[in-house]
Enzyme design. Sequence first.
Site, PDB file in Angstrom:
ATOM      1  CD  GLU A  58      -0.545  -5.993   8.936  1.00  0.00           C
ATOM      2  OE1 GLU A  58      -1.081  -5.615   7.881  1.00  0.00           O
ATOM      3  OE2 GLU A  58      -0.733  -5.432  10.036  1.00  0.00           O
TER       4      GLU A  58
ATOM      5  CG  ASP B  11      -1.869  -1.165   1.253  1.00  0.00           C
ATOM      6  OD1 ASP B  11      -1.712  -2.096   0.441  1.00  0.00           O
ATOM      7  OD2 ASP B  11      -2.764  -1.174   2.108  1.00  0.00           O
TER       8      ASP B  11
END
Length: 450
Positions: A420, A183
Amino acid sequence: METGAWNGMFDRAVGVLRRNDMGGWTRAAPNLYPHQWSWDSAFIAIGLARLDAHRAARELITLFSGQWANGKVPHIVFNPHAPPRSYLLGPEHWAPAVPTPDAPAPPRQTSGLCQPAVHAIAALRILEAADETGAGETADGARMFIRHLYPHILAWHRYLLNERDPEHSGLVTIYHPWESGTDNSPRWDAPLEAVEVGDLAPYERYDLQFVDEPSERPAKREYDRYLWLVELLRRASYDEAEIRRTHPFAVKDVFFSAILVAANEALLQMALRFKAPGKDCEEIEAWISRGRQGLEKRYDSRLNLCLDYDLRADESLRIRTIAGFASLVAGEPQRERHDALIETLFSHEFAADPRLRWPLPPSTSPVEPGFHPRAYWRGPVWPVISWLYWYSLRRDGEKERAVDLRRSSLEQLNVGGFAEYFEPFTGEPLGSDDQSWTAAVALDWLSEDS
């Protein structure tokens, strides 16, 4: 499978996937990501295949139940039971200004973007796991599911090759950084800076509630542009021709394109196995060749990396990130170039930086001005990306490199858990805890002999 070497990590990874199991699909994480994400589910299916091939196949079937009529697999299939205000953009934020027949009918609600096409790779891994199991209801059910899924994956790839590459460059065009899966990578700084943001309604960043400090997530100036790009796509009602003509963010993404080449190779194996029509195989073979040719043109011999191309600015994006090794994922056919890429990947610019806690490639090179060791895709190490390069190295006969990458990755997870992503120098776990795709790739690694 290794037993005991990693202090019960296999059982801990299984526990994460079971806790995140929503009955036929798996949420990406328990708090920050309560929905089904596209490429997350592909990696999750790869891990689940080591436990139950039938359940792994259901993961993909559920995702593809949100497939659009034009073949697009949306990057989010929304969980109708998710807590309110649990994620920034709900289904209402994606609703097209004018209803489009391409979007799935209610009650299925999805986003309007897509993500890298890892799904065929996952489907092939499920078939391989079912074959290892042999005969039996579970294995037979998995094979039946994947056979049913094959034409849907073919339609997904055809959408990407036709609608996202109508000029036949071999490279996929993305219209939003979220479509890349990386992103806030510095890859997108220049194209985003050129986006002029209009009037945005006030919004609250729920994602900041689930991290230790705001620097771990994209900054507000990035989010403003992210949301404005979504608004523009929604106003265009996701009309592909209109978006190609007017959308301010349009980049040929080499990493997405390389994953698609690898996925097409997996799809070709499925086509042959299922005795698909010969025209399918010819089409897929042409896609593979086209993709490799496109990546070859994006190779920069000075950086020894593949570079994205900004269609609006008509220029290459000269940023050193993990995406630059795209042609390794696609299977670089030229030995000299392959060796140069390997040398760069394991150089001080990436995985051999002496400051690294483990010799794992950071998402952005530490020599880049935009590098930030805690900021999402601007520096941290992502286990799923390490898996993707391990998979590619092993496939191409780089056994020693692959073994080292796997070992270092498992050491990282054994110490830091299924985070993550990880701070590259300290090894500190960052982002969301109990991330499903991190647990999934751990299961796949642990199920290998070496």
